[in-house]
Design a protein around this motif. Structure first.
Motif, PDB file in Angstrom:
ATOM      1  N   VAL A 172      -4.884   2.304  -6.702  1.00 54.82           N
ATOM      2  CA  VAL A 172      -4.993   3.384  -7.679  1.00 54.82           C
ATOM      3  C   VAL A 172      -4.339   4.644  -7.100  1.00 54.82           C
ATOM      4  O   VAL A 172      -4.549   4.988  -5.938  1.00 54.82           O
ATOM      5  N   LEU A 173      -3.548   5.324  -7.921  1.00 57.68           N
ATOM      6  CA  LEU A 173      -2.939   6.585  -7.520  1.00 57.68           C
ATOM      7  C   LEU A 173      -3.814   7.736  -7.995  1.00 57.68           C
ATOM      8  O   LEU A 173      -4.161   7.822  -9.176  1.00 57.68           O
ATOM      9  N   ARG A 186      -3.521  13.875  -7.368  1.00 60.49           N
ATOM     10  CA  ARG A 186      -2.697  14.639  -6.418  1.00 60.49           C
ATOM     11  C   ARG A 186      -1.552  13.795  -5.874  1.00 60.49           C
ATOM     12  O   ARG A 186      -0.490  14.315  -5.551  1.00 60.49           O
ATOM     13  N   GLN A 187      -1.757  12.453  -5.766  1.00 58.51           N
ATOM     14  CA  GLN A 187      -0.671  11.577  -5.327  1.00 58.51           C
ATOM     15  C   GLN A 187       0.438  11.519  -6.379  1.00 58.51           C
ATOM     16  O   GLN A 187       1.616  11.534  -6.043  1.00 58.51           O
ATOM     17  N   VAL A 188       0.052  11.460  -7.637  1.00 59.54           N
ATOM     18  CA  VAL A 188       1.046  11.447  -8.712  1.00 59.54           C
ATOM     19  C   VAL A 188       1.849  12.738  -8.705  1.00 59.54           C
ATOM     20  O   VAL A 188       3.079  12.730  -8.845  1.00 59.54           O
ATOM     21  N   GLN A 189       1.168  13.877  -8.520  1.00 55.61           N
ATOM     22  CA  GLN A 189       1.862  15.160  -8.471  1.00 55.61           C
ATOM     23  C   GLN A 189       2.842  15.205  -7.303  1.00 55.61           C
ATOM     24  O   GLN A 189       3.983  15.646  -7.453  1.00 55.61           O
ATOM     25  N   SER A 190       2.414  14.732  -6.146  1.00 52.70           N
ATOM     26  CA  SER A 190       3.293  14.713  -4.970  1.00 52.70           C
ATOM     27  C   SER A 190       4.511  13.838  -5.216  1.00 52.70           C
ATOM     28  O   SER A 190       5.638  14.213  -4.868  1.00 52.70           O
ATOM     29  N   MET A 191       4.310  12.683  -5.812  1.00 46.57           N
ATOM     30  CA  MET A 191       5.419  11.768  -6.071  1.00 46.57           C
ATOM     31  C   MET A 191       6.446  12.397  -7.002  1.00 46.57           C
ATOM     32  O   MET A 191       7.658  12.288  -6.774  1.00 46.57           O
ATOM     33  N   ILE A 192       5.980  13.078  -8.038  1.00 44.06           N
ATOM     34  CA  ILE A 192       6.907  13.693  -8.990  1.00 44.06           C
ATOM     35  C   ILE A 192       7.683  14.825  -8.336  1.00 44.06           C
ATOM     36  O   ILE A 192       8.919  14.888  -8.401  1.00 44.06           O
ATOM     37  N   VAL A 193       6.967  15.725  -7.667  1.00 44.22           N
ATOM     38  CA  VAL A 193       7.603  16.915  -7.092  1.00 44.22           C
ATOM     39  C   VAL A 193       8.566  16.542  -5.974  1.00 44.22           C
ATOM     40  O   VAL A 193       9.738  16.947  -5.968  1.00 44.22           O
ATOM     41  N   TRP A 242       7.948   9.724  -0.253  1.00 44.46           N
ATOM     42  CA  TRP A 242       6.915  10.214  -1.160  1.00 44.46           C
ATOM     43  C   TRP A 242       6.819   9.422  -2.449  1.00 44.46           C
ATOM     44  O   TRP A 242       5.853   9.611  -3.204  1.00 44.46           O
ATOM     45  N   ASP A 243       7.760   8.537  -2.728  1.00 46.73           N
ATOM     46  CA  ASP A 243       7.652   7.709  -3.921  1.00 46.73           C
ATOM     47  C   ASP A 243       7.361   6.255  -3.540  1.00 46.73           C
ATOM     48  O   ASP A 243       6.272   5.755  -3.796  1.00 46.73           O
ATOM     49  N   ARG A 293       1.503   2.597   0.348  1.00 46.02           N
ATOM     50  CA  ARG A 293       0.203   2.963   0.913  1.00 46.02           C
ATOM     51  C   ARG A 293      -0.933   2.693  -0.074  1.00 46.02           C
ATOM     52  O   ARG A 293      -2.056   2.385   0.329  1.00 46.02           O
ATOM     53  N   ALA A 294      -0.628   2.826  -1.363  1.00 45.06           N
ATOM     54  CA  ALA A 294      -1.652   2.576  -2.378  1.00 45.06           C
ATOM     55  C   ALA A 294      -1.836   1.082  -2.655  1.00 45.06           C
ATOM     56  O   ALA A 294      -2.725   0.703  -3.418  1.00 45.06           O
ATOM     57  N   GLY A 295      -1.008   0.247  -2.044  1.00 50.20           N
ATOM     58  CA  GLY A 295      -1.125  -1.191  -2.237  1.00 50.20           C
ATOM     59  C   GLY A 295      -0.508  -1.691  -3.521  1.00 50.20           C
ATOM     60  O   GLY A 295      -0.758  -2.821  -3.940  1.00 50.20           O
TER      61      GLY A 295
END
Length: 305
Positions: A146-147, A150-157, A287-288, A294-296
């Motif tokens: 599961v993302l 904050r992980q989704v935000q980091s991936m986008i930015v 970061w993507d 890392r999230a599996g």
């Protein structure tokens, strides 16, 4: 930042340079150790400068928060969410002179800071106003498969920042149109400001634990002045070491580094392109794709150490 045109003979082997730079960025994602960089380097530097355990000591007031912001910005210079800053060093050094004036160098740094401060100040104000409802505020523990918000935000930015650096690297090799070709002649500072904007935008997705601690404190305070001040100082702290490296190369080598750059046609363009491509590919993949690993959610190679 002056244009770095490649003469015709130097246009050869551009594909090889792109491939090797991309490979270097990929390998860096594989061997990068977040625990080592964040804890051993980042946390220890912050602890030494603050004189106490940065993570274990609650932030008490605006003054403590502002000091914490600058120190953790400096301490986090070599974290994965800040490493792209060093991609701007070579284009900064190339100022068209064998021995650049200090005024020129400081002016170049000034314009970088203008871009970084502009973005970080606006984001700091938004954090103080919007507060705890922002995805980056989330304190939820990471769950396999599961993302988190904050992980989704980091991936986008960071994904967008990585793409921007990759494009600038390809533009330096004239493989894609130069986005500053027209505006550079009339407004030569614009490319530097844009570099600063990219650096300032790192805060928008930054997951560095000490930064998240400052972020939550600013969000809970609701104090716009504090939010702006803390985020601006965090961003400036991120620039200190890269700025020192730039000044040493430009002035501390007696012009030898600049003469070496100018000794071979196209060398500056190739080094600039390589730096942008390495850090861009690293930022995008780390970061993507590695975040998904890392999230599996996918398999991504990584060396644990």
């Amino acid at each position: 930042m002056q244009p770095t045109h490649l003469p015709d003979p130097a246009l050869r082997n551009r594909g090889r340079l792109v491939a090797w730079s991309a490979l270097a960025g990929f390998v860096l994602t594989v061997i990068w150790s977040a625990p080592f960089v964040d804890r051993v380097i980042g946390d220890n530097v912050a602890n030494a400068m603050l004189g106490h355990d940065a993570k274990a000591t609650p932030l008490d007031g605006v003054v403590a928060g502002v000091l914490f912001a600058f120190v953790t910005g400096l301490a986090g210079s070599f974290t994965a969410c800040n490493i792209a800053v060093f991609g701007v060093v070579t284009p900064l050094v190339d100022q068209g002179r064998d021995r650049p004036r200090w005024s020129d160098s400081l002016r170049a740094l000034w314009w970088i800071c203008v871009g970084a401060v502009g973005v970080s100040a606006v984001y700091g104000a938004v954090v103080a106003i919007v507060g705890t409802s922002m995805p980056q505020f989330s304190t939820a523990a990471s769950v396999a498969g599961v993302l988190s918000p904050r992980q989704v935000q980091s991936m986008i930015v960071f994904g967008l920042i990585g793409v921007a650096f990759i494009y600038l690297g390809l533009a330096a090799l004239r493989l894609v149109p130069d986005p500053f070709a027209r505006i550079r002649q009339r407004h030569p500072a614009v490319p530097l400001v844009v570099m600063g904007v990219l650096i300032g935008a790192l805060l928008i997705g930054r997951p560095f634990p000490l930064f998240r601690m400052m972020f939550r404190h600013a969000a809970e305070s609701g104090n716009v002045f504090y939010g702006v001040s803390a985020f601006v100082l965090q961003s400036l702290g991120n620039l200190v070491i890269a700025g020192v490296v730039f000044l040493v190369l430009a002035h501390g080598t007696g012009g030898r580094f600049l003469r070496w750059l100018a000794a071979k046609p196209g060398r500056t363009a190739r080094i600039t392109a390589s730096a942008f491509l390495v850090f861009g590919v690293f930022t995008l993949l780390y970061w993507d794709l590695r975040s998904l690993g890392r999230a599996g959610l996918i398999w991504y190679p990584a060396v644990g150490w």
